[in-house]
Motif scaffolding. Structure first.
Motif, mmCIF file in Angstrom:
data_model
loop_
_atom_site.group_PDB
_atom_site.id
_atom_site.type_symbol
_atom_site.label_atom_id
_atom_site.label_comp_id
_atom_site.label_asym_id
_atom_site.label_seq_id
_atom_site.Cartn_x
_atom_site.Cartn_y
_atom_site.Cartn_z
ATOM 1 N N THR A 24 -5.098 7.103 -1.513
ATOM 2 C CA THR A 24 -6.590 6.729 -1.062
ATOM 3 C C THR A 24 -6.684 6.013 0.011
ATOM 4 O O THR A 24 -5.885 5.081 0.216
ATOM 5 N N ARG A 25 -7.507 6.016 0.818
ATOM 6 C CA ARG A 25 -7.983 5.252 2.070
ATOM 7 C C ARG A 25 -8.693 4.008 1.675
ATOM 8 O O ARG A 25 -9.880 3.752 0.999
ATOM 9 N N VAL A 26 -8.158 2.867 1.831
ATOM 10 C CA VAL A 26 -8.579 1.547 1.424
ATOM 11 C C VAL A 26 -8.700 0.387 2.590
ATOM 12 O O VAL A 26 -8.151 0.607 3.551
ATOM 13 N N ARG A 27 -9.746 -0.341 2.562
ATOM 14 C CA ARG A 27 -9.976 -1.408 3.557
ATOM 15 C C ARG A 27 -9.247 -2.601 3.230
ATOM 16 O O ARG A 27 -9.362 -3.154 1.957
ATOM 17 N N MET A 28 -8.303 -3.336 4.211
ATOM 18 C CA MET A 28 -7.663 -4.427 3.946
ATOM 19 C C MET A 28 -8.446 -5.787 3.903
ATOM 20 O O MET A 28 -9.586 -5.726 4.727
ATOM 21 N N PRO A 29 -8.148 -6.803 3.591
ATOM 22 C CA PRO A 29 -8.750 -8.089 3.796
ATOM 23 C C PRO A 29 -9.100 -8.349 5.362
ATOM 24 O O PRO A 29 -9.864 -9.147 5.614
ATOM 25 N N THR A 30 -8.079 -7.713 6.202
ATOM 26 C CA THR A 30 -8.173 -7.972 7.707
ATOM 27 C C THR A 30 -9.587 -7.180 8.311
ATOM 28 O O THR A 30 -10.023 -7.440 9.458
ATOM 29 N N GLY A 31 -9.852 -6.155 7.268
ATOM 30 C CA GLY A 31 -10.782 -4.989 8.042
ATOM 31 C C GLY A 31 -10.196 -3.721 8.600
ATOM 32 O O GLY A 31 -10.876 -2.700 8.613
ATOM 33 N N ASP A 32 -8.900 -3.894 8.432
ATOM 34 C CA ASP A 32 -8.044 -2.773 8.901
ATOM 35 C C ASP A 32 -7.955 -1.738 7.635
ATOM 36 O O ASP A 32 -8.183 -2.013 6.617
ATOM 37 N N HIS A 33 -7.728 -0.362 8.061
ATOM 38 C CA HIS A 33 -7.581 0.516 7.064
ATOM 39 C C HIS A 33 -6.101 0.955 6.607
ATOM 40 O O HIS A 33 -5.439 0.915 7.662
ATOM 41 N N MET A 34 -5.900 1.334 5.526
ATOM 42 C CA MET A 34 -4.392 1.750 5.416
ATOM 43 C C MET A 34 -4.755 2.821 4.047
ATOM 44 O O MET A 34 -5.567 2.993 3.229
ATOM 45 N N TRP A 35 -3.540 3.767 3.965
ATOM 46 C CA TRP A 35 -3.511 4.785 2.800
ATOM 47 C C TRP A 35 -2.704 3.798 1.920
ATOM 48 O O TRP A 35 -1.634 3.500 1.817
ATOM 49 N N LEU A 36 -3.395 4.155 0.544
ATOM 50 C CA LEU A 36 -2.856 3.460 -0.619
ATOM 51 C C LEU A 36 -2.278 4.506 -1.312
ATOM 52 O O LEU A 36 -2.850 5.447 -1.845
ATOM 53 N N VAL A 37 -0.953 4.400 -1.918
ATOM 54 C CA VAL A 37 -0.343 5.508 -2.630
ATOM 55 C C VAL A 37 -0.139 4.901 -3.877
ATOM 56 O O VAL A 37 0.307 3.977 -4.415
ATOM 57 N N THR A 38 -0.653 5.682 -5.224
ATOM 58 C CA THR A 38 -0.791 5.154 -6.417
ATOM 59 C C THR A 38 -0.015 6.229 -7.220
ATOM 60 O O THR A 38 0.146 5.915 -8.488
ATOM 61 N N ASP A 39 0.673 7.139 -6.921
ATOM 62 C CA ASP A 39 1.289 8.289 -7.694
ATOM 63 C C ASP A 39 2.507 7.924 -7.697
ATOM 64 O O ASP A 39 3.134 7.721 -6.533
ATOM 65 N N HIS A 40 3.474 7.954 -8.770
ATOM 66 C CA HIS A 40 4.886 7.641 -8.628
ATOM 67 C C HIS A 40 5.752 8.358 -7.693
ATOM 68 O O HIS A 40 6.508 7.990 -6.708
ATOM 69 N N ALA A 41 5.784 9.733 -8.020
ATOM 70 C CA ALA A 41 6.633 10.687 -7.153
ATOM 71 C C ALA A 41 6.201 10.570 -5.563
ATOM 72 O O ALA A 41 7.080 10.285 -4.827
ATOM 73 N N VAL A 42 4.984 10.399 -5.385
ATOM 74 C CA VAL A 42 4.606 10.360 -3.879
ATOM 75 C C VAL A 42 4.855 9.048 -3.350
ATOM 76 O O VAL A 42 5.373 8.945 -2.149
ATOM 77 N N GLY A 43 4.728 7.933 -4.033
ATOM 78 C CA GLY A 43 5.138 6.690 -3.664
ATOM 79 C C GLY A 43 6.639 6.512 -3.478
ATOM 80 O O GLY A 43 6.998 5.831 -2.323
ATOM 81 N N ARG A 44 7.418 7.021 -4.273
ATOM 82 C CA ARG A 44 8.977 7.053 -4.080
ATOM 83 C C ARG A 44 9.326 7.584 -2.876
ATOM 84 O O ARG A 44 10.237 7.205 -2.307
#
Length: 364
Positions: A24-44
């Motif tokens: 999921t694309r999420v917004r950081m406290p700095t205002g920058d955006h990052m991709w957040l991985v929440t699936d175990h297999a994908v995260g690993r």
């Protein structure tokens, strides 16, 4: 559904995404955006993917998640041959034999701290009285910090991890204090070496395998990685045993899975286009892995609390040793241990990189 913040404490807002969201694309406290991985297999897979670079994540212009970043020269910020060289040196500190040799020191420290908790009596705070002091004793013994130096050393390290506005403003001063102290301590190790890790690292420096700057950075990286996360991990494990639906004898690995003190990985930046779980991460975009989500992913075979791949936590054996000693002995000493019903007995700390509690008052 989204994670229940009442159970996991205050989390950064970008972690309030549904379980199983994948990438999921999420917004950081700095205002920058990052991709957040929440699936175990994908995260690993992401944590082990060389195309997702830690070094690129600390370069100027890279997406930022907060106001404080690791040094580009830290072993935790390097890739490739430089990372492998420093990690090989640092890994010598955490051999089975070297870690096992610290068991007696940790056991003695646990017994002393539990005596002090007993002296305070019901109403004792297990964060300040138990979970926070223990990792400092273990690290001091491992690194070879003289007992006489520990009050100064402890104060600087504790201040370094103060995330209040006042503490953050003074962080640079505390970093300089620790760099100066580490430099002087290493000079003493050159003159009078011992069986400790810093003496061993000085010998490696003399052999020309690492520079003096790398030596100081490595010592500080081991300190920073091993203190705060371990202190919070111990307090969170105690809290889970007090309030969760797990028996006191549950495995340490299960406690690490359920309540990691590191909810997210350090950012990595794609050095080329990478497909993660069907989502294309473009070159120059940043990725973080929610270790908390991944650990609670249905059917996950292992936890990712210590990370995965070449950047997996070096100090994991020392963390495990402390938890395996500190938790059983706490309940052996106080079998009727329970969370106090007094107001303010449980106080969560707020932070980006680590989670934990700043106050945990108990009775028995």
């Amino acid at each position: 559904m989204a994670f229940d913040h009442r159970r996991f404490g205050p989390l950064p807002s970008f972690l309030a995404v549904p379980s199983g969201a994948g990438v999921t694309r999420v917004r950081m406290p700095t205002g920058d955006h990052m991709w957040l991985v929440t699936d175990h297999a994908v995260g690993r897979a992401a944590l082990a993917d060389a195309r997702l670079s830690r070094a690129a994540a600390v370069r100027p212009g890279a997406p930022r998640w907060g106001s404080v970043d690791l040094s580009p020269n830290s072993v935790m910020s390097l890739d490739g041959a430089d990372h492998a060289r420093l990690r090989r040196v640092a890994a010598a500190a955490f051999t089975s034999a070297r870690v096992a040799a610290r068991a007696a020191v940790i056991e003695e420290a646990v017994d002393v701290l539990l005596d002090r908790v007993a002296d305070v009596g019901p109403g004792a705070d297990l964060v300040s009285g138990y979970a926070s002091p223990l990792p400092m004793v273990a690290l001091s013994a491992l690194l070879g910090v003289p007992v006489a130096d520990r009050p100064v050393f402890d104060a600087a390290v504790t201040a370094l991890f103060d995330m209040t506005p006042q503490g953050v403003r003074g962080r640079r001063r505390h970093v300089l204090t620790l760099v100066g102290y580490m430099s002087s301590l290493l000079d003493r190790k050159r003159e009078t070496p011992g069986p400790d890790l810093l003496s061993a690292l000085v010998r490696v420096e003399r052999a020309g395998e690492i520079s003096r700057t790398e030596l100081i950075n490595l010592g500080l990286a081991l300190l920073m990685a091993g203190y705060e996360t371990t202190a919070h991990q111990l307090s969170l494990a105690i809290l889970e045993l007090l309030t969760g639906d797990v028996p006191v004898g549950v495995s340490v690995e299960e406690l690490l899975r359920r309540t990691p003190s590191t909810p997210i990985s350090f950012p990595r930046v794609a050095v080329e286009d990478v497909v993660l779980g069907g989502t294309t991460v473009r070159q120059g975009e940043a990725v973080i892995v929610s270790l908390l989500h991944c650990n609670h992913d249905a059917g996950a075979p292992t936890h990712l609390t210590f990370g995965h791949g070449v950047h997996r936590c070096l100090g994991a054996p020392l963390v495990l040793l402390q938890l395996r000693i500190a938790l059983p002995r706490l309940w052996q000493r106080f079998p009727g241990l329970r969370l106090s019903s007094r107001e303010g007995s449980l106080v969560w700390r707020e932070g980006l990189v680590t989670r934990g509690v700043s106050r945990l008052v108990v009775e028995w």
